[in-house]
Each structure stands twice: as structure tokens, then as C-alpha cells.
Design a protein around this motif. Structure first.
Motif, PDB file in Angstrom:
ATOM      1  N   GLN A   2      -1.666  12.591  -0.585  1.00  0.00           N
ATOM      2  CA  GLN A   2      -1.775  11.889   0.692  1.00  0.00           C
ATOM      3  C   GLN A   2      -1.074  10.527   0.668  1.00  0.00           C
ATOM      4  O   GLN A   2      -1.149   9.777   1.661  1.00  0.00           O
ATOM      5  CB  GLN A   2      -3.245  11.723   1.066  1.00  0.00           C
ATOM      6  CG  GLN A   2      -4.072  11.053   0.001  1.00  0.00           C
ATOM      7  CD  GLN A   2      -5.560  11.202   0.250  1.00  0.00           C
ATOM      8  OE1 GLN A   2      -6.038  11.090   1.370  1.00  0.00           O
ATOM      9  NE2 GLN A   2      -6.297  11.471  -0.814  1.00  0.00           N
ATOM     10  N   ALA A   3      -0.417  10.186  -0.428  1.00  0.00           N
ATOM     11  CA  ALA A   3       0.302   8.909  -0.500  1.00  0.00           C
ATOM     12  C   ALA A   3       1.516   8.930   0.426  1.00  0.00           C
ATOM     13  O   ALA A   3       2.206   9.944   0.544  1.00  0.00           O
ATOM     14  CB  ALA A   3       0.738   8.633  -1.937  1.00  0.00           C
TER      15      ALA A   3
ATOM     16  N   ALA B 299       7.512   3.166  -4.080  1.00  0.00           N
ATOM     17  CA  ALA B 299       7.313   4.559  -4.489  1.00  0.00           C
ATOM     18  C   ALA B 299       6.937   4.668  -5.962  1.00  0.00           C
ATOM     19  O   ALA B 299       6.319   5.650  -6.380  1.00  0.00           O
ATOM     20  CB  ALA B 299       8.572   5.373  -4.189  1.00  0.00           C
ATOM     21  N   TYR B 300       7.296   3.659  -6.742  1.00  0.00           N
ATOM     22  CA  TYR B 300       6.946   3.676  -8.168  1.00  0.00           C
ATOM     23  C   TYR B 300       5.444   3.717  -8.397  1.00  0.00           C
ATOM     24  O   TYR B 300       4.964   4.117  -9.464  1.00  0.00           O
ATOM     25  CB  TYR B 300       7.532   2.442  -8.861  1.00  0.00           C
ATOM     26  CG  TYR B 300       6.800   1.159  -8.524  1.00  0.00           C
ATOM     27  CD1 TYR B 300       5.757   0.690  -9.315  1.00  0.00           C
ATOM     28  CD2 TYR B 300       7.134   0.424  -7.376  1.00  0.00           C
ATOM     29  CE1 TYR B 300       5.077  -0.477  -8.995  1.00  0.00           C
ATOM     30  CE2 TYR B 300       6.462  -0.726  -7.049  1.00  0.00           C
ATOM     31  CZ  TYR B 300       5.435  -1.174  -7.854  1.00  0.00           C
ATOM     32  OH  TYR B 300       4.745  -2.317  -7.529  1.00  0.00           O
ATOM     33  N   LYS B 301       4.685   3.269  -7.367  1.00  0.00           N
ATOM     34  CA  LYS B 301       3.232   3.243  -7.541  1.00  0.00           C
ATOM     35  C   LYS B 301       2.611   4.645  -7.617  1.00  0.00           C
ATOM     36  O   LYS B 301       1.519   4.801  -8.156  1.00  0.00           O
ATOM     37  CB  LYS B 301       2.579   2.470  -6.394  1.00  0.00           C
ATOM     38  CG  LYS B 301       2.708   0.954  -6.490  1.00  0.00           C
ATOM     39  CD  LYS B 301       1.750   0.274  -5.530  1.00  0.00           C
ATOM     40  CE  LYS B 301       1.772  -1.230  -5.704  1.00  0.00           C
ATOM     41  NZ  LYS B 301       0.726  -1.904  -4.910  1.00  0.00           N
ATOM     42  N   VAL B 302       3.297   5.634  -7.068  1.00  0.00           N
ATOM     43  CA  VAL B 302       2.732   6.991  -7.093  1.00  0.00           C
ATOM     44  C   VAL B 302       2.662   7.521  -8.529  1.00  0.00           C
ATOM     45  O   VAL B 302       1.584   7.903  -9.005  1.00  0.00           O
ATOM     46  CB  VAL B 302       3.523   7.934  -6.165  1.00  0.00           C
ATOM     47  CG1 VAL B 302       2.994   9.355  -6.284  1.00  0.00           C
ATOM     48  CG2 VAL B 302       3.443   7.448  -4.720  1.00  0.00           C
ATOM     49  N   PRO B 303       3.773   7.558  -9.266  1.00  0.00           N
ATOM     50  CA  PRO B 303       3.648   7.986 -10.667  1.00  0.00           C
ATOM     51  C   PRO B 303       2.819   7.014 -11.502  1.00  0.00           C
ATOM     52  O   PRO B 303       2.154   7.438 -12.452  1.00  0.00           O
ATOM     53  CB  PRO B 303       5.101   8.074 -11.153  1.00  0.00           C
ATOM     54  CG  PRO B 303       5.880   7.206 -10.216  1.00  0.00           C
ATOM     55  CD  PRO B 303       5.197   7.324  -8.894  1.00  0.00           C
TER      56      PRO B 303
ATOM     57  N   ALA C 282       0.800  -1.235   0.000  1.00  0.00           N
ATOM     58  CA  ALA C 282       0.000   0.000   0.000  1.00  0.00           C
ATOM     59  C   ALA C 282       0.825   1.274   0.000  1.00  0.00           C
ATOM     60  O   ALA C 282       1.891   1.356   0.619  1.00  0.00           O
ATOM     61  CB  ALA C 282      -0.929  -0.016   1.203  1.00  0.00           C
ATOM     62  N   ILE C 283       0.267   2.280  -0.661  1.00  0.00           N
ATOM     63  CA  ILE C 283       0.833   3.637  -0.615  1.00  0.00           C
ATOM     64  C   ILE C 283      -0.164   4.623  -0.030  1.00  0.00           C
ATOM     65  O   ILE C 283       0.173   5.771   0.241  1.00  0.00           O
ATOM     66  CB  ILE C 283       1.260   4.122  -2.018  1.00  0.00           C
ATOM     67  CG1 ILE C 283       0.069   4.133  -2.987  1.00  0.00           C
ATOM     68  CG2 ILE C 283       2.396   3.265  -2.573  1.00  0.00           C
ATOM     69  CD1 ILE C 283       0.374   4.791  -4.331  1.00  0.00           C
TER      70      ILE C 283
ATOM     71  N   ALA D 129     -12.192   5.023  -8.506  1.00  0.00           N
ATOM     72  CA  ALA D 129     -11.761   4.127  -7.431  1.00  0.00           C
ATOM     73  C   ALA D 129     -10.476   3.441  -7.873  1.00  0.00           C
ATOM     74  O   ALA D 129     -10.339   3.077  -9.039  1.00  0.00           O
ATOM     75  CB  ALA D 129     -12.835   3.092  -7.109  1.00  0.00           C
ATOM     76  N   LEU D 130      -9.559   3.286  -6.938  1.00  0.00           N
ATOM     77  CA  LEU D 130      -8.260   2.688  -7.235  1.00  0.00           C
ATOM     78  C   LEU D 130      -8.110   1.359  -6.498  1.00  0.00           C
ATOM     79  O   LEU D 130      -8.565   1.206  -5.358  1.00  0.00           O
ATOM     80  CB  LEU D 130      -7.126   3.629  -6.809  1.00  0.00           C
ATOM     81  CG  LEU D 130      -7.102   5.011  -7.467  1.00  0.00           C
ATOM     82  CD1 LEU D 130      -5.998   5.862  -6.836  1.00  0.00           C
ATOM     83  CD2 LEU D 130      -6.890   4.898  -8.970  1.00  0.00           C
ATOM     84  N   GLY D 131      -7.446   0.421  -7.149  1.00  0.00           N
ATOM     85  CA  GLY D 131      -7.129  -0.859  -6.532  1.00  0.00           C
ATOM     86  C   GLY D 131      -5.625  -1.052  -6.471  1.00  0.00           C
ATOM     87  O   GLY D 131      -4.869  -0.404  -7.200  1.00  0.00           O
ATOM     88  N   GLY D 132      -5.162  -1.927  -5.577  1.00  0.00           N
ATOM     89  CA  GLY D 132      -3.749  -2.233  -5.470  1.00  0.00           C
ATOM     90  C   GLY D 132      -2.928  -1.197  -4.730  1.00  0.00           C
ATOM     91  O   GLY D 132      -1.694  -1.306  -4.686  1.00  0.00           O
ATOM     92  N   VAL D 133      -3.580  -0.214  -4.149  1.00  0.00           N
ATOM     93  CA  VAL D 133      -2.838   0.874  -3.495  1.00  0.00           C
ATOM     94  C   VAL D 133      -3.155   1.011  -2.017  1.00  0.00           C
ATOM     95  O   VAL D 133      -2.517   1.796  -1.319  1.00  0.00           O
ATOM     96  CB  VAL D 133      -3.115   2.234  -4.187  1.00  0.00           C
ATOM     97  CG1 VAL D 133      -2.607   2.213  -5.618  1.00  0.00           C
ATOM     98  CG2 VAL D 133      -4.603   2.592  -4.145  1.00  0.00           C
ATOM     99  N   ALA D 134      -4.153   0.253  -1.510  1.00  0.00           N
ATOM    100  CA  ALA D 134      -4.572   0.447  -0.121  1.00  0.00           C
ATOM    101  C   ALA D 134      -5.202  -0.831   0.429  1.00  0.00           C
ATOM    102  O   ALA D 134      -5.436  -1.803  -0.304  1.00  0.00           O
ATOM    103  CB  ALA D 134      -5.566   1.609  -0.023  1.00  0.00           C
ATOM    104  N   HIS D 135      -5.490  -0.811   1.707  1.00  0.00           N
ATOM    105  CA  HIS D 135      -6.132  -1.929   2.408  1.00  0.00           C
ATOM    106  C   HIS D 135      -7.596  -2.061   2.016  1.00  0.00           C
ATOM    107  O   HIS D 135      -8.274  -3.022   2.370  1.00  0.00           O
ATOM    108  CB  HIS D 135      -6.017  -1.641   3.915  1.00  0.00           C
ATOM    109  CG  HIS D 135      -6.213  -2.810   4.821  1.00  0.00           C
ATOM    110  ND1 HIS D 135      -7.388  -3.032   5.499  1.00  0.00           N
ATOM    111  CD2 HIS D 135      -5.384  -3.826   5.169  1.00  0.00           C
ATOM    112  CE1 HIS D 135      -7.268  -4.122   6.240  1.00  0.00           C
ATOM    113  NE2 HIS D 135      -6.068  -4.632   6.062  1.00  0.00           N
TER     114      HIS D 135
END
Length: 323
Positions: free
Chosen positions: A296-297, A304-308, A146-147, A258-264
Motif C-alpha cells: 500500500q506504499a 522510494a528508497y524508504k520502501v526497501p 511519507a510513503i 509499528a513503523l515511524g518516519g513513513v507516515a503522518h
């Protein structure tokens, strides 16, 4: 595998009545049985709910009601779902293999556990599996974790693709249990880890999902996209379910992301939505909205690559949806 008792419920009332300490419900079993083999889940008793009469997809006024035991394959192939909620059908088809989708149920998909390697390895500490033991992922292998919304206790992600689309559609989850019947909105079914990462959802012991209700499709164009390491089968590094409604004057009348793979949880990007509504549907506006959301990431060194990646996925998806 630890020995366990098995019972097949003939009704939802019987299933709830038979639920007690050490009991777990068994649907398709595609995740639970794996966890039992690994020693992560050790139920004393399984109540099989897979053959309850909850396997239909039916219109309910201007809504659609999807039974909890509908198989993922049947959900994705249903003409009503494909015509009214193509984003949901596409999300389901990107999750798992065809063989798994043939067995997995709607409720089981929502309640599947994280694929964090530390959670699945019983020889390692994990706050989600053994509260208070620690989270070695924070200093270890967290590249896929998660980010957004993580805590010092857990950085796991929720693996479902279907849940991401349901969060964007404002679906409602029907639940029955010892406390009676109730409806849980999405987002809202899943919870952030906080100090209790062992709790994935707001459900209480004995609660049983009976259906998912889909509201009328929101106006605008919709799309589900998923970035993963292998096109054949892999969980999302980042995914997105998006709906964009652009008025004749070129301004954004409505937007859901909605985003997946980035949070609980399936992460509803409310900051980005608010930034877009009423403004121009341009690439620059999409970029500013994505950056507003990702401010807020809190990435770790190896993810960190998930942010871009998330930023670029939001922008590219909205550009594809814009007229």
C-alpha cells in the motif's frame, strides 16, 4: 516573535478554563518555542502546564500510568519502564539530544509537529500551516517524507519515536477538556492528513493530555530500532517498534509492528501482523509479511528508497526477535 500573554495554570481544571481562542498550552516548549521563533506558531496566549502535578510514573494494577508532564529523560530512566517496557525506553533514548530530553514532556512528545522543511519555512506554501496554499514538497524535497497514508494535500511525517512504541503497546491517552474526560487509544490519537493536514490529532481545541496509560506488556520479545542519517541526533528515516511471540511449535502466537518516519501517524502495520500470526517464524514469512504491508506504499520519486529500507528493517528486526 509575536508578543503573547503568559499564564501558569495551577490545576488541569484551571488550564482548561483559561483556554480560549488564540491560546496554546506550553509544556517543555522544545518544539513550540522553536515554531514561535520561526513564525510558524503565533499564539496570543500561552497557558503553562509544565508544573501541573502530572509528573509521576505509577503502577495502576497490572498497568502503568505515566503523567503528561513526565520528562522524557525520566521516562527512559524509570526502573518500572525499563523492566516492563524496554522497547519504550529505547525509543525515547533514540529521540533528540540529552539536553532536549531533559526538558521535553511526554504529552509534548506526542504532540510535536512535523519537521517538513516547507512547514517550518513561512515564506513557502504549506497546506498544514496555511490550508489551501498547496504542498510544494510533493514536487520538491520529499526525501524524508511519507510513503504510507499520505494525500495530495500533505506528505509530512510524524517525528516522534516514543509515539511509535506507544502505538505498538496499545497505549491509552487520557485527555481532559471542555467536553470532559475521555480516553483515546493508540493508534488513534494521530490522524492521516486527508484534506485537513492542519489537524495532526483527533484532539479538539482546549483538550489537554493528562496521562498515558500502558497496558500489561504483551508476551514475547520486543525491540525498537531506528534508521537515521546521523547516529548522534536525527529524526527517523524509518523506525520500527516490534513485539514477537513465538510458540513452542515455532509458529507466531502474537505480533505487533509499528513503523515511524513513513507516515503522518505512527503506522501500525496491521497487514504484516495478520500475515504472520499463526504462521512460521521464518525469514521468508517475515519477508512476505513486510511486502504485504508495503504493497500500500505510494512513494514519491525521491523517497522510494524508504520502501526497501522499511522492508529490510521489518525483516531484520523480526529475525532478531525470533528464538
Amino acid at each position: 516573535m509575536r508578543p503573547f500573554e503568559y499564564a501558569r495554570a495551577a490545576s488541569t481544571a484551571e488550564a482548561v478554563r483559561d483556554f480560549g481562542p488564540g491560546t496554546m498550552y506550553l509544556g517543555g516548549g522544545t518544539n513550540l518555542v522553536d515554531l514561535m521563533r520561526l513564525g510558524v506558531a503565533e499564539p496570543e496566549r500561552l497557558v503553562d502546564v509544565s508544573r501541573l502535578p502530572l509528573d509521576t510514573i505509577e503502577p495502576a494494577g497490572d498497568r502503568v500510568r505515566v503523567g503528561a508532564t513526565v520528562r522524557n529523560t525520566d521516562l527512559a530512566a524509570d526502573p518500572l519502564i525499563r523492566s516492563r517496557y524496554p522497547m519504550l525506553a529505547r525509543a525515547v533514548l533514540t529521540g533528540a539530544s540529552g539536553q532536549v530530553r531533559n526538558v521535553a514532556t511526554v504529552a509534548g512528545n506526542l504532540l510535536q509537529r512535523t519537521r517538513c522543511t516547507y512547514f517550518q519555512d513561512v515564506t513557502r506554501p504549506c497546506n498544514k500551516r496555511r490550508p489551501g496554499s498547496g504542498c510544494p514538497a510533493i514536487a520538491g524535497d520529499h526525501a524524508g517524507l511519507a510513503i504510507l497514508g499520505s494525500s495530495d494535500a500533505c506528505v509530512a511525517t510524524h517525528p516522534s519515536d516514543m509515539a511509535v512504541a506507544l502505538a505498538a503497546l496499545d497505549a491509552q491517552v487520557h485527555v481532559t477538556g471542555p467536553g470532559g474526560d475521555r480516553i483515546v487509544p493508540m493508534p488513534g490519537l494521530h490522524r492521516l492528513p486527508g484534506e485537513e493536514p492542519e489537524r495532526d490529532t483527533v484532539l479538539s481545541p482546549g483538550d489537554l493530555i493528562t496521562a498515558v496509560e500502558l497496558p500489561p506488556p504483551p508476551p514475547g520479545a520486543s525491540l525498537y530500532r531506528k534508521v537515521r542519517e546521523r547516529a548522534s541526533f536525527a529524526f527517523a528515516l524509518v523506525s520500527i517498534a516490534a513485539v514477537l511471540d513465538v510458540g513452542r511449535d515455532g509458529t507466531v502466537a502474537g505480533c505487533r509492528i509499528a513503523l515511524g518516519g513513513v507516515a503522518h501517524v505512527p503506522w501500525r502495520a496491521e497487514r504484516a501482523e495478520q500475515a504472520l500470526i499463526g504462521g512460521p517464524a521464518t525469514g521468508e514469512a517475515f519477508l512476505q509479511a513486510a511486502e504485504a504491508e508495503l504493497e500500500q506504499a505510494r512513494p514519491l520519486p525521491r523517497n522510494a528508497y524508504k520502501v526497501p529500507l522499511a522492508r529490510n528493517l521489518i525483516v531484520a528486526t523480526l529475525e532478531e526477535l525470533a528464538p
